[in-house]
Design an enzyme around this catalytic site. Structure first.
Site, mmCIF file in Angstrom:
data_model
loop_
_atom_site.group_PDB
_atom_site.id
_atom_site.type_symbol
_atom_site.label_atom_id
_atom_site.label_comp_id
_atom_site.label_asym_id
_atom_site.label_seq_id
_atom_site.Cartn_x
_atom_site.Cartn_y
_atom_site.Cartn_z
ATOM 1 C CG ASP A 147 -1.980 1.016 1.275
ATOM 2 O OD1 ASP A 147 -2.328 1.559 0.210
ATOM 3 O OD2 ASP A 147 -2.489 1.307 2.387
ATOM 4 C CD GLU B 147 -0.091 5.479 -3.931
ATOM 5 O OE1 GLU B 147 0.264 5.747 -2.777
ATOM 6 O OE2 GLU B 147 -0.723 4.458 -4.233
ATOM 7 C CG ASP C 225 -8.252 4.591 -0.150
ATOM 8 O OD1 ASP C 225 -8.078 3.352 -0.164
ATOM 9 O OD2 ASP C 225 -7.535 5.376 0.487
HETATM 10 O O1 MIG Z 1 -3.820 5.918 4.946
HETATM 11 O O2 MIG Z 1 -3.857 0.693 5.546
HETATM 12 O O3 MIG Z 1 -5.901 2.234 0.127
HETATM 13 O O4 MIG Z 1 -6.966 -0.011 1.402
HETATM 14 O O5 MIG Z 1 -7.068 0.027 4.221
HETATM 15 C C1 MIG Z 1 -4.649 4.870 4.503
HETATM 16 C C2 MIG Z 1 -5.008 1.469 5.672
HETATM 17 C C3 MIG Z 1 -3.815 3.658 4.216
HETATM 18 C C4 MIG Z 1 -5.007 3.007 2.208
HETATM 19 C C5 MIG Z 1 -5.453 1.820 1.395
HETATM 20 C C6 MIG Z 1 -6.540 1.106 2.148
HETATM 21 C C7 MIG Z 1 -6.036 0.658 3.506
HETATM 22 C C8 MIG Z 1 -5.541 1.887 4.287
HETATM 23 N N1 MIG Z 1 -4.523 2.575 3.533
#
Ligand code: MIG
Length: 754
Positions: free
Chosen positions: A387, A390, A458
């Site tokens: 996650d 980017e 998201d």
């Molecule tokens: O700042 O890990 O897109 O799927 O549940 C949010 C927490 C960070 C973003 C991801 C989402 C995930 C969430 N993350």
């Protein structure tokens, strides 16, 4: 600042099979990769190294060209590239001389400072599809886009950019198709006639070379095949990852994880995967476990395995700055983090607080990162969710002088997530030995299909997002990403029970079927919606499991040809205008034979466009003629799903998870049609790499609906099918009173005449 035009060709030579053209401003190089792929690279300053994160093929050496005073004509068996010398322009034709794509006569390739742009002619009837995860409609004509991987929290169907960069599109005009992949990881721009009078289309980037691959194959599927030949294809996913996946931010303890898993079994709702989101960690330190809430990870995972569940855990790139934390100490000591030019480690703020960021562009860093997964794999984690890559830093911007590898952030940002996924894939593949890892990433660049599945970040729990999400999945399929999913139910917000049911039905026909929700939202598990809706959701998940033999074979097709599992109708019906109609643009084929029409939760009937041919409603076998819009019931219990006449769909009996055997029968469903059809059935152990050594079971299933003969070719490969028997189930033969057959699943040719 004046725009600098490319100028006239002053010198031409061929060197090691590359055609080199010099102008006063720049040097252009033309390479051939295959009969249908030509690369043009225009640069002011060619580097010694010719590197790409995406491309895994080498050019062929040598091709034919003719030179005259005005032109150089380059020939491949399928294409002609006419290079105009004054000023330098690149114009592509079929080998029969039909124009495919041409530079804009006035501007062609230009620079504005470091920015490089190519202006192209736009054809009156031209449509554009592609770019992967992008806002807007299927047909991108009249719109423009930016690629700059972004943590697009709360994005809408209009937000641009989103998380990923796929600088590849397909143009369609005059009954002809071409593709163009602009392989440049700088911030990049695509414009498909988004200017008054739609004078031109153009693409460019903030820096780097004008470096594109031109695909001249005829047919969208053929171009996808070429694009994925060039950038690679996915490998067989672990079968369990195609089952139902239950996620949440977060299940807060081992007890909660186990309770959820047990509830699936108690309620006999099939499922294979459960996730731990960030809260399983000790203070969000990657590769650690929270000692209080997850005191014995191995014990928890063993119990999950007993219940037939696999565990996927999240990792973020940010490494917490904390002395005594292994990853921090090691990374600091070895100099593995991204730095400012003076060597100071870059610090950004994310979940763990102040963090450093691994420099995934260096091989030794990728190896170090990859080997750290033992902390997760040893207790038994099977899947690895990447996650925030980017990369995301909260309310901050990464300064442009921060260095990754030997490059500055703006040049490689768009590939960071891909390199993290690569490090994760390569590391876990090594650690897991002969077991296939499941990797899931949010950020990506072209070629990521080689390492990882992706999801669309998201989204929000609204009907609009249900439709938009499907469009994203369909579009990602054009760019080589077959293993894709959206957060079923929507990440943010709280869907209505009706929307949850609807979205779940669509999840059955989504390559990755994962239910996920944001912290603080209402619980989303299938039993949270009341008994009546729970039963519908359960039935849909059961249907997913029954379809797994078809889905798994569909993924096999992706590994061989790059054709995605979820296919916009534009792949097969590129020149059928109705396919682009905004009422029907979200429809898709799920594999070769299933057409799915997404419907919002507030409508209980739907207009569906059926392309040419005949179609059967799945479930009722009611037949419809294609080439028209039909109005059909779409109650919450029955999403409009249709089977193409002649369709062949292998299915299995209901199971609770993918390790169950079921009744040992492969149900081969065939639908009546006007023409013979065939299907490549593929099976292997679903977990190992033995298939690379021939341990698979593959055969061609052919059906002639006119003679009513089903033929199964001799089995290729040495894997013993888990189905002992085959049952042929005929649809649409009604009054002929044909009987379903039950036969032994032998490996020789089988011919069944009805
Ligand atoms: O700042 O890990 O897109 O799927 O549940 C949010 C927490 C960070 C973003 C991801 C989402 C995930 C969430 N993350």
């Amino acid at each position: 600042m004046n725009a600098e035009i490319i100028g006239n060709v002053q010198g031409v030579k061929q060197q090691d099979g590359v055609l080199i053209l010099k102008t006063a401003e720049a040097e252009a190089r033309v390479y051939s990769y295959s009969p249908t792929i030509i690369r043009v690279n225009i640069s002011k300053q060619h580097l010694e190294r010719d590197e790409s994160f995406a491309v895994i093929r080498q050019p062929v050496t040598g091709f034919d060209f003719d030179e005259s005073s005005a032109y150089i004509d380059v020939f491949t068996p399928a294409l002609k590239l006419r290079i105009q010398k004054s000023p330098l322009r690149f114009n592509f034709f079929t080998n029969t001389g039909m124009p495919l794509s041409a530079d804009d006569e006035r501007y062609g390739t230009t620079w504005q400072g470091e920015r490089v742009i190519t202006y192209r002619k736009i054809y009156a009837d031209e449509k554009f599809i592609g770019l992967g995860e992008k806002a807007g409609d299927l047909n991108r004509r009249g719109t423009s886009y930016t690629n700059w991987n972004t943590d697009a929290v709360d994005y809408t169907p209009k937000t641009d950019p989103l998380y990923k960069t796929f600088p590849f599109f397909i143009g369609l005009h005059s009954g002809l198709t071409y593709g163009l992949f602009f392989d440049n990881t700088h911030k990049s721009y695509f414009d498909f006639g988004a200017s008054t009078d739609e004078q031109m289309s153009w693409f460019g980037a903030d820096g780097g070379d004008m470096n594109y691959y031109f695909f001249g194959a005829q047919g969208v599927a053929q171009i996808i095949e070429d694009y994925t030949w060039l950038t690679g294809r996915m490998e067989m996913p672990p079968l369990w990852s195609l089952g139902y996946q239950q996620c949440r931010w977060s299940y807060m303890s081992s007890d909660e994880v186990l309770k959820i898993a047990k509830t699936f079994r108690d309620k006999q709702i099939p499922a294979d995967v459960i996730y731990c989101d960030i809260d399983y960690m000790d203070n969000f330190k990657i590769f650690t476990w929270n000692k209080e809430t997850f005191p014995e990870p191995k014990k928890m995972i063993d119990e999950l395995k007993q219940l037939g569940f696999k565990l996927v855990t999240i990792v973020d790139p940010g490494i917490k700055i904390e002395n005594g934390y292994k990853q921090y100490d090691e990374g600091l000591d070895k100099g593995y983090f991204a730095t400012y030019p003076d060597g100071e480690n870059y610090t950004g703020y994310v979940w763990p607080g102040r963090c450093h960021f691994p420099d995934f562009f260096r091989e030794e860093v990728r190896e170090w990162w990859g080997s750290a997964f033992t902390a997760l794999a040893e207790p038994g984690v099977d899947g690895f969710w990447n996650d925030m890559n980017e990369p995301a830093v909260w309310n901050q911007n990464i300064p442009w002088m921060v260095k990754f590898g030997d490059k500055y952030m703006p040049e490689v940002r768009n590939a960071y997530g891909m390199q993290m996924a690569r490090a994760t894939y390569e590391g876990t593949r090594e650690i897991l030995g002969n077991k296939r890892p499941f990797v899931l990433t949010r950020a990506a660049y072209a070629g990521t299909q080689r390492y990882s599945a992706i999801w669309t970040g998201d989204n929000t729990g609204t009907d609009e997002h249900l439709l938009f999400g499907q469009r994203l999945v369909n579009s990602l399929g054009i760019t080589g990403m077959s293993f894709t999913g959206v957060d079923i139910g929507g990440f943010s917000g709280n869907p209505t029970p009706e929307l949850m049911v609807r979205w779940n039905s669509l999840g059955t026909y989504t390559p990755m079927f994962r239910n996920h929700a944001i912290q603080g939202s209402k619980m989303r598990e299938p039993w949270e919606w009341g008994e009546e809706y729970e039963q519908i959701i359960k039935k849909d998940i059961e249907q997913r499991y029954k379809l797994l033999p078809y889905i798994y074979s569909g993924f096999y097709q992706s590994t061989q040809t790059g054709l995605p599992l979820s296919r916009t109708l534009a792949i097969e019906h590129a020149f059928d205008d109705s396919v682009y109609d905004i009422r029907f643009q979200n429809q898709f084929m799920f594999g070769n034979s299933i057409l799915v029409a997404p419907v919002v939760s507030t409508e209980l009937t739907a207009d569906v466009y059926l392309p040419e041919g005949s179609w059967y409603r799945f479930g009722s076998d009611k037949i419809y003629e294609g080439g028209q819009v039909i109005h059909v019931p779409s109650p919450l219990t029955d999403l409009p799903v249709f089977i193409k006449a002649g369709g062949i769909i292998p299915m299995q009996s209901g199971v609770q998870n993918t390790s169950e055997q079921g009744d040992g029968i492969l149900y081969i469903h065939v639908w009546n049609g006007a023409e013979p059809n065939s299907f490549v059935y593929y099976e292997d152990d679903g977990t190992s790499y033995d298939y690379e050594q021939g341990v698979y079971y593959k055969r061609l299933i052919s059906f002639d609906p006119v003679k009513i003969v089903l033929r199964l070719s001799p089995v290729q490969g040495v894997f013993k099918s888990r189905f002992e028997q085959l049952r042929i189930v005929l649809h649409g033969f009604g009054e002929k009173g044909l009987k379903d057959e039950l036969i032994e699943n032998t490996t020789e040719e089988i011919v069944i005449e009805f």
